[in-house]
Design a protein around this motif. Sequence first.
Motif, PDB file in Angstrom:
ATOM      1  N   TYR A  93       0.831  -1.206   0.000  1.00 14.98           N
ATOM      2  CA  TYR A  93       0.000   0.000   0.000  1.00 14.98           C
ATOM      3  C   TYR A  93       0.867   1.258   0.000  1.00 14.98           C
ATOM      4  CZ  TYR A  93      -4.502   2.315   0.614  1.00 14.98           C
ATOM      5  OH  TYR A  93      -5.648   3.061   0.411  1.00 14.98           O
ATOM      6  N   VAL A  94       2.028   1.185   0.646  1.00 16.48           N
ATOM      7  CA  VAL A  94       2.953   2.329   0.647  1.00 16.48           C
ATOM      8  C   VAL A  94       3.411   2.628  -0.782  1.00 16.48           C
ATOM      9  CG1 VAL A  94       5.267   3.059   1.338  1.00 16.48           C
ATOM     10  CG2 VAL A  94       3.732   2.066   3.032  1.00 16.48           C
ATOM     11  N   LYS A  95       3.700   1.590  -1.554  1.00 14.31           N
ATOM     12  CA  LYS A  95       4.090   1.797  -2.952  1.00 14.31           C
ATOM     13  C   LYS A  95       2.945   2.427  -3.753  1.00 14.31           C
ATOM     14  CE  LYS A  95       7.381  -2.058  -3.102  1.00 14.31           C
ATOM     15  NZ  LYS A  95       7.671  -3.389  -3.689  1.00 14.31           N
ATOM     16  N   LYS A  96       1.725   1.969  -3.489  1.00 15.63           N
ATOM     17  CA  LYS A  96       0.553   2.529  -4.173  1.00 15.63           C
ATOM     18  C   LYS A  96       0.404   4.017  -3.839  1.00 15.63           C
ATOM     19  CE  LYS A  96      -4.497   2.159  -4.113  1.00 15.63           C
ATOM     20  NZ  LYS A  96      -5.657   1.434  -3.533  1.00 15.63           N
ATOM     21  N   LEU A  97       0.609   4.363  -2.570  1.00 17.51           N
ATOM     22  CA  LEU A  97       0.538   5.770  -2.172  1.00 17.51           C
ATOM     23  C   LEU A  97       1.628   6.592  -2.859  1.00 17.51           C
ATOM     24  CD1 LEU A  97      -0.142   5.375   1.662  1.00 17.51           C
ATOM     25  CD2 LEU A  97      -1.746   6.240  -0.041  1.00 17.51           C
TER      26      LEU A  97
END
Length: 509
Positions: free
Chosen positions: A365-369
Amino acid sequence: MAMYQEGAYERLCRWVQTECRRLGDVDNPEVGELLRTAVRCLKERPVLFKYCAEEVANMRHNALFRRFISALTRGGPGGLPRPIEVHAHDPLRYVGDMLGWLHQALASERELVLALLDPDASDTRSTNHNYSKRVDSESEKTESDLTFVLDRIFEGVCRPFKVRVEQVLHSQPNLIISYKLSNTLEFYFYTISDLLGIETSLCNTLLVLKEAAQKTFFDILKGRGEKLLRYPPLVAVDLSPPPALREGVSLLLEIIQTHDSMMFPASGKKPDFDPVISALLDPIIQMCEQAAEAHKSKGSMHSSRRNRITSDPSQHRRSSVDALLDGSNSAPLPQTSETPAKIFLINCLCAIQQPLLGHEVASGYVKKLGVMIDNHINALVEKEVEAILRRCGLLTKMSHFRKSLEINESSNSIARTPLAEQEDTSPVSVAESLKALFGLILGSETAIPEFEQMQVPRLRSETSVQVARSLAEAYELIYRAIMDPENGYTDPKSLARHPPDQIRTILGI
């Protein structure tokens, strides 16, 4: 002789059944050596052996049900341990105590039934026996009988256990407790299925309750998200993230801490955490997007009203270049209506991303953000550069400059009108626009946007550099088009007085 032998087996079966009935009269019975020998002999007659196994299952079924109800309501001898229902007000302890009692009872009942059905079993055999590991035919038959008897014994406690857990779930526990209940039920589901077998009444009950606990947890998350989207907050003056975002991130960090401290049996896999993160954070991001959209619309209305108020005929008598140059020496360029909204979204996404850095379960999710932040920054840079070029009168000219260079690079011999002879790109028009651009670039430091309201210093600096780099690239394209003899500018160096390298140096890139 055979008739006497069959009669002896039948009398032996009746005696074993009588002894097995007595096993239901005490909580922790012991299997005597004589009873072991009798059961060992009855294994020669599968039908009689099955009757005895059913008798054991029925007697222990009733005994276990009485013990469970007693543990719930009366507790142990003399009131110690205390009744489990004393802690009904504490959902985690209440459900955990019931599961712990069932797990302990399963271990002791398994040991008792194994001693009866498999008297020749090694005394060193662990009660933490994995259900799936026996492969030889005799052991498989014993395991099948063992599962049948244990399933029957624990069938009676399923309903009272299920009713009480469902009452806990219907009492609307908070988000953290619901998540912990779901994890506790999942842990015991895998642990008990290793001992009892997955296709049994107790394991089916645990599976249903685990799914119900997960549904309760996600229903709470869904309701929370719907409430946030129903009442999106106003954007703060400093474009800082709303309190609801910080509260949601804090809640997620607490859930992650719970997830990381969970116990998992060897046979169970760690549950996927991505749905939890998405269910909690996606509505928060949508809320921020709604707030940003409302703020952008409000900003557009104010901007149009201000333009109507300040539309003084005397302003039109001044040169647009003079106005630009005067403004460039005293104040920063006005932001577009989208700029505050974009900065607000970037601040919100960064406020979500930064606390999650270092948590492995949230890495996806951090990469998506990160991708979302990059997209917003690119859009912000593009809008800011377009605004600067528009104020200098260069935005409409860029397509002409770009098209002329593309034609030259393609070596196409199509006849075209030189740029110098076109109205939009005439030397006078280009000179006026470039003068305005040089005034901005060579003017005060505040002429180029610095995005002071962006709360992450690194992103603030990188965004400013991207704006400067895009302006430098735009100027290089203009410079190349002006210097191209095909475009017909008689004195190109008087128009583009500064080479691209000099502009890059001035912009600090």
